[in-house]
Design a protein around this motif. Structure first.
Motif, mmCIF file in Angstrom:
data_model
loop_
_atom_site.group_PDB
_atom_site.id
_atom_site.type_symbol
_atom_site.label_atom_id
_atom_site.label_comp_id
_atom_site.label_asym_id
_atom_site.label_seq_id
_atom_site.Cartn_x
_atom_site.Cartn_y
_atom_site.Cartn_z
ATOM 1 N N SER A 157 0.817 -1.222 0.000
ATOM 2 C CA SER A 157 0.000 0.000 0.000
ATOM 3 C C SER A 157 0.850 1.270 0.000
ATOM 4 N N THR A 158 2.064 1.194 0.538
ATOM 5 C CA THR A 158 2.941 2.368 0.566
ATOM 6 C C THR A 158 4.385 1.949 0.285
ATOM 7 N N LYS A 159 5.218 2.933 -0.057
ATOM 8 C CA LYS A 159 6.650 2.667 -0.237
ATOM 9 C C LYS A 159 7.259 2.191 1.078
ATOM 10 N N HIS A 160 6.779 2.776 2.163
ATOM 11 C CA HIS A 160 7.289 2.406 3.482
ATOM 12 C C HIS A 160 7.086 0.903 3.739
ATOM 13 N N ASN A 161 5.920 0.376 3.372
ATOM 14 C CA ASN A 161 5.663 -1.056 3.541
ATOM 15 C C ASN A 161 6.627 -1.896 2.693
ATOM 16 N N ALA A 162 6.888 -1.430 1.478
ATOM 17 C CA ALA A 162 7.818 -2.156 0.600
ATOM 18 C C ALA A 162 9.225 -2.152 1.194
ATOM 19 N N ILE A 163 9.642 -1.009 1.720
ATOM 20 C CA ILE A 163 10.970 -0.905 2.334
ATOM 21 C C ILE A 163 11.063 -1.792 3.573
ATOM 22 N N ASN A 164 9.993 -1.805 4.384
ATOM 23 C CA ASN A 164 9.977 -2.683 5.564
ATOM 24 C C ASN A 164 10.102 -4.141 5.168
ATOM 25 N N GLN A 165 9.409 -4.530 4.100
ATOM 26 C CA GLN A 165 9.478 -5.918 3.648
ATOM 27 C C GLN A 165 10.888 -6.247 3.169
ATOM 28 N N LYS A 166 11.514 -5.301 2.481
ATOM 29 C CA LYS A 166 12.891 -5.511 2.038
ATOM 30 C C LYS A 166 13.783 -5.784 3.252
ATOM 31 N N HIS A 167 13.632 -4.982 4.287
ATOM 32 C CA HIS A 167 14.453 -5.163 5.492
ATOM 33 C C HIS A 167 14.193 -6.515 6.150
ATOM 34 N N LYS A 168 12.933 -6.945 6.162
ATOM 35 C CA LYS A 168 12.612 -8.260 6.729
ATOM 36 C C LYS A 168 13.280 -9.378 5.923
ATOM 37 N N CYS A 169 13.290 -9.224 4.609
ATOM 38 C CA CYS A 169 13.904 -10.247 3.758
ATOM 39 C C CYS A 169 15.425 -10.265 3.920
ATOM 40 N N VAL A 170 16.021 -9.100 3.991
ATOM 41 C CA VAL A 170 17.462 -9.020 4.225
ATOM 42 C C VAL A 170 17.793 -9.645 5.581
ATOM 43 N N GLU A 171 16.937 -9.416 6.553
ATOM 44 C CA GLU A 171 17.129 -9.997 7.888
ATOM 45 C C GLU A 171 17.073 -11.526 7.815
ATOM 46 N N GLN A 172 16.192 -12.077 6.972
ATOM 47 C CA GLN A 172 16.143 -13.532 6.789
ATOM 48 C C GLN A 172 17.488 -14.052 6.290
ATOM 49 N N ILE A 173 18.055 -13.357 5.312
ATOM 50 C CA ILE A 173 19.354 -13.771 4.771
ATOM 51 C C ILE A 173 20.425 -13.676 5.858
ATOM 52 N N ARG A 174 20.409 -12.598 6.628
ATOM 53 C CA ARG A 174 21.397 -12.410 7.692
ATOM 54 C C ARG A 174 21.327 -13.560 8.699
ATOM 55 N N LYS A 175 20.107 -13.960 9.066
ATOM 56 C CA LYS A 175 19.951 -15.062 10.029
ATOM 57 C C LYS A 175 20.455 -16.378 9.454
ATOM 58 N N VAL A 176 20.146 -16.641 8.193
ATOM 59 C CA VAL A 176 20.626 -17.865 7.545
ATOM 60 C C VAL A 176 22.151 -17.854 7.508
ATOM 61 N N LYS A 177 22.719 -16.701 7.169
ATOM 62 C CA LYS A 177 24.186 -16.561 7.127
ATOM 63 C C LYS A 177 24.803 -16.859 8.490
ATOM 64 N N GLU A 178 24.224 -16.303 9.545
ATOM 65 C CA GLU A 178 24.726 -16.564 10.883
ATOM 66 C C GLU A 178 24.657 -18.043 11.245
ATOM 67 N N GLN A 179 23.547 -18.690 10.889
ATOM 68 C CA GLN A 179 23.385 -20.120 11.163
ATOM 69 C C GLN A 179 24.442 -20.941 10.413
ATOM 70 N N GLU A 180 24.668 -20.583 9.155
ATOM 71 C CA GLU A 180 25.653 -21.295 8.345
ATOM 72 C C GLU A 180 27.054 -21.106 8.906
ATOM 73 N N GLU A 181 27.358 -19.905 9.351
ATOM 74 C CA GLU A 181 28.686 -19.641 9.900
ATOM 75 C C GLU A 181 28.897 -20.383 11.201
ATOM 76 N N LYS A 182 27.835 -20.556 12.003
ATOM 77 C CA LYS A 182 27.949 -21.323 13.234
ATOM 78 C C LYS A 182 28.239 -22.799 12.938
ATOM 79 N N LYS A 183 27.650 -23.313 11.853
ATOM 80 C CA LYS A 183 27.892 -24.702 11.457
ATOM 81 C C LYS A 183 29.346 -24.922 11.071
ATOM 82 N N GLU A 184 29.973 -23.885 10.495
ATOM 83 C CA GLU A 184 31.349 -24.012 10.021
ATOM 84 C C GLU A 184 32.349 -24.038 11.178
ATOM 85 N N ILE A 185 31.945 -23.524 12.322
ATOM 86 C CA ILE A 185 32.870 -23.446 13.464
ATOM 87 C C ILE A 185 33.001 -24.746 14.164
#
Length: 185
Positions: A157-185
């Protein structure tokens, strides 16, 4: 008509200038964006792209050369290497010479391997997020769609909502990255 990569390689080895045009159409906007985002200009990007093409052709013409990454990845690895080299020595011009030394090519190979590793990891992370976020990330970051277009295509409905969704998706990637890095240790 677009040429396949193997046709482009054959043309480049045979000094056909049409192949340069194909590579320019496919990859210059990406190079230009990278250079501009790193405090360069379009003129800098043109110079770096030209030097990249000369290096790429020189590598292609070596008998022992085998492309182990996509053309896009290889080109961007060379571009990044040249940009970093230029940033490290801003007072010097990094002009192309007919024969770079082996250390230069070793550095390019290393940068290409690092770039390939980065894309492999990113692809792995992207495969582990929601399909909605995967599409959104591709549209925003790989296809460079403007936020207005994202808002319309995804029904926000707004640009703000689209930007928030982008941040949520980037956060998903960040969490997956952290999980993967923990597996490597």
């Amino acid at each position: 008509m677009q040429q396949s990569n193997s046709d482009i390689f054959i043309d480049l080895k045979g000094e056909n200038t049409c192949a340069f045009g194909e590579l320019y159409k496919k990859h210059f906007s990406m190079v230009n964006r990278f250079v501009i985002n790193n405090n360069g200009t379009t003129i800098d990007a043109q110079d770096i792209f030209q030097e990249t093409m000369l290096i790429f052709v020189e590598k292609l013409r070596q008998d022992d050369f085998h492309l182990t990454a996509s053309v896009k990845t290889y080109i961007m690895a060379i571009v990044k290497h040249l940009c970093l080299k230029k940033m490290r020595a801003p007072h010097r011009e990094t002009a192309f010479t007919d024969s770079h030394n082996n250390q230069f090519y070793d550095e390019i190979t290393y940068v290409v391997e690092q770039e390939q590793s980065y894309w492999d990891k990113l692809e792995n992370y992207m495969s582990k997020i929601t399909s909605h976020c995967n599409r959104l990330i591709h549209d925003m970051f790989f296809k460079n769609k403007p936020i207005d277009q994202i808002q319309q295509e995804y029904g926000y409905s707004t640009k703000h909502n689209a930007i928030n969704q982008k941040h949520k998706c980037v956060e998903q990637i960040r969490k997956v990255k952290e999980q993967e890095e923990k597996k490597e240790i």
